[in-house]
Design a protein around this motif. Structure first.
Motif, short mmCIF file in Angstrom:
data_model
loop_
_atom_site.label_atom_id
_atom_site.label_comp_id
_atom_site.label_asym_id
_atom_site.label_seq_id
_atom_site.Cartn_x
_atom_site.Cartn_y
_atom_site.Cartn_z
N GLU A 113 0.87 -1.29 0.03
CA GLU A 113 -0.02 -0.19 -0.03
C GLU A 113 0.91 1.38 0.06
N LYS A 114 1.89 1.26 0.92
CA LYS A 114 3.00 2.46 0.90
C LYS A 114 3.58 2.60 -0.44
N GLN A 115 3.83 1.30 -1.28
CA GLN A 115 4.61 1.62 -2.64
C GLN A 115 3.66 2.04 -3.52
N LEU A 116 2.42 1.67 -3.47
CA LEU A 116 1.31 2.10 -4.57
C LEU A 116 1.23 3.48 -4.44
N LYS A 117 1.23 3.99 -2.91
CA LYS A 117 1.00 5.44 -2.98
C LYS A 117 2.35 6.30 -3.44
N ARG A 118 3.47 5.88 -2.96
CA ARG A 118 4.69 6.53 -3.40
C ARG A 118 4.62 6.63 -5.20
N VAL A 119 4.40 5.41 -5.92
CA VAL A 119 4.48 5.31 -7.18
C VAL A 119 3.30 6.29 -7.97
N ASN A 120 1.99 6.32 -7.04
CA ASN A 120 1.03 7.29 -7.49
C ASN A 120 1.41 8.63 -7.55
N ASP A 121 2.14 8.94 -6.45
CA ASP A 121 2.78 10.34 -6.37
C ASP A 121 3.69 10.62 -7.56
N LEU A 122 4.90 9.71 -7.65
CA LEU A 122 5.61 10.02 -8.63
C LEU A 122 5.00 9.94 -10.13
N LEU A 123 3.88 9.26 -10.31
CA LEU A 123 3.42 9.18 -11.54
C LEU A 123 2.66 10.52 -11.87
N LYS A 124 2.26 11.21 -10.89
CA LYS A 124 1.51 12.61 -11.14
C LYS A 124 2.65 13.46 -11.16
N GLN A 125 3.86 13.43 -10.94
CA GLN A 125 4.99 14.14 -11.17
C GLN A 125 5.65 13.74 -12.67
N GLY A 126 5.27 12.79 -13.26
CA GLY A 126 5.85 12.34 -14.40
C GLY A 126 7.21 11.57 -14.12
N LEU A 127 7.52 11.16 -13.03
CA LEU A 127 8.78 10.68 -12.92
C LEU A 127 8.76 9.15 -13.08
N VAL A 128 7.68 8.48 -13.32
CA VAL A 128 7.66 6.92 -13.39
C VAL A 128 6.47 6.91 -14.41
N SER A 129 6.65 5.50 -15.21
CA SER A 129 5.57 5.27 -16.14
C SER A 129 4.36 4.71 -15.65
N VAL A 130 3.51 4.56 -16.53
CA VAL A 130 2.04 4.14 -16.16
C VAL A 130 2.23 2.71 -15.82
#
Length: 353
Positions: A129-146
């Motif tokens: 759950e923590k990892q999903l939240k971090r990835v979601n934040d990074l996705l909003k910043q365009g730092l990770v892929s979908v």
């Protein structure tokens, strides 16, 4: 000449033997006619009674037995070794009482294993759950892929599903553990126990038998001709010879199927609770039949000669013996099936001297 003398001697000896036999047989004594001389009716000064027909209320006695309306055989829902039985035959139990305890080690181990599995999944799920939240934040910043977000979301969903399965398994383990304590489904009396400590209990194998003593019935197989005349709610008389008691019972069930072999139908009746009443007792149902006409006399007027029964009757100016065939006792009177007819006159006080 000598031969002639021997012949005459032989004839004389034979005649002597014949005379002796006749003498011993009573040929030379006065004979008495067999039988008993019937006294004249004029010599009888006792009571005379004319036979009349009387109404006879007849009953049919139907054998039956006491049965338990509510009874059950208790078995285990899991396979385990019997550890302890808390009751024996004849014990009274209440609904919910623990009757049998099965060994619980295997079931406790399964429950502990499911608990540990849930704890492990919960830890992994928290991290996912923590990892999903971090990835979601990074996705909003365009730092990770979908695709990175999809992987994290799939891991979280997979762990959530595993947690649901683990909780279901935990529930099953708890239920299985609860099955190791077998409780009484009804209040009643223990009839029999079929297992002892150390035996293996398997699903469907009876361990104990119970019945409710407050809900007993009386079952009778009644002739078709009689059964079809009965109705639910009708009150009849039932006798329990073992308890030396008779009581009223109400027809509660008429099984709507006839026994083609016995030509009978099963009738069940209920009565108020009686002290000592228990399943298996012999019972008798008294069914009233159509009133008939018959000859009823006082039993003291019947005389027994061995296995023969007779009465004294005034007939043709004499008192004669009349052999009769006896029926059943009707109240305090004896039913005469054959031998007497209406209009016959009984010499009720006559005694043969």
């Amino acid at each position: 000449m000598q031969g002639k003398s021997k012949l005459i001697g032989s004839i004389i000896a034979l005649m002597v033997i014949i005379v002796a036999v006749l003498y011993m047989a009573g040929s030379f004594s006065d004979k008495q006619a067999p039988g008993i001389k019937n006294p004249a009716a004029s010599e009888y000064t006792g009571q005379l009674l004319t036979v009349t027909l009387a109404d006879i209320a007849r009953d049919e006695i139907v054998p039956g037995t006491v049965i338990a309306k509510q009874n059950t055989q208790i078995s285990s829902r899991v396979m385990a070794q019997v550890e302890r039985l808390n009751v024996r035959a004849g014990d009274t139990v209440r609904q919910g009482d623990v009757l049998i305890t099965l060994q619980q080690d295997d079931f406790k181990a399964q429950l502990a294993q499911s608990d540990a599995q849930i704890n492990a999944i919960n830890a992994s799920l928290t991290q996912a759950e923590k990892q999903l939240k971090r990835v979601n934040d990074l996705l909003k910043q365009g730092l990770v892929s979908v695709s990175d977000y999809d992987d994290a979301k799939a891991r979280f969903d997979n762990l959530s599903a595993n947690l649901a399965i683990a909780k279901q398994q935990q529930t099953q383990a708890q239920v299985a553990l609860s099955f190791t304590k077998i409780k009484a489904p009804i209040s009643g009396v223990v009839v029999e126990r079929f297992a002892e400590p150390g035996d293996t209990a398997t699903p469907g194998k009876p361990l104990l038998a119970l019945y409710n003593p407050q809900q007993l019935q009386l079952a009778f197989n009644v002739r078709e001709q009689q059964a079809i005349k009965l109705a639910v709610g009708q009150t009849l008389t039932v006798t329990l010879p073992a308890l030396s008691t008779s009581m009223s019972a109400t027809v509660t069930e008429i099984v709507p199927v006839a026994d083609s072999a016995a030509r009978s139908m099963e009738i069940r009746l209920e009565t108020q609770a009686q002290i000592g009443l228990m399943p298996g007792l012999y019972a008798q149902l008294r069914l009233p039949l159509v009133t008939a006409k018959g000859v009823l006399i006082d039993p003291s007027w019947v005389h027994q000669y061995g296995q023969l029964s007779m009465v004294y009757v005034k007939e043709g100016g004499h008192i004669v013996r009349r052999y009769v065939r006896l029926g059943e006792m009707v109240g305090n009177k004896q039913h005469i099936v054959a031998g007497l007819n209406p209009g016959d006159v009984l010499a009720v006080d006559f005694e043969l001297k």
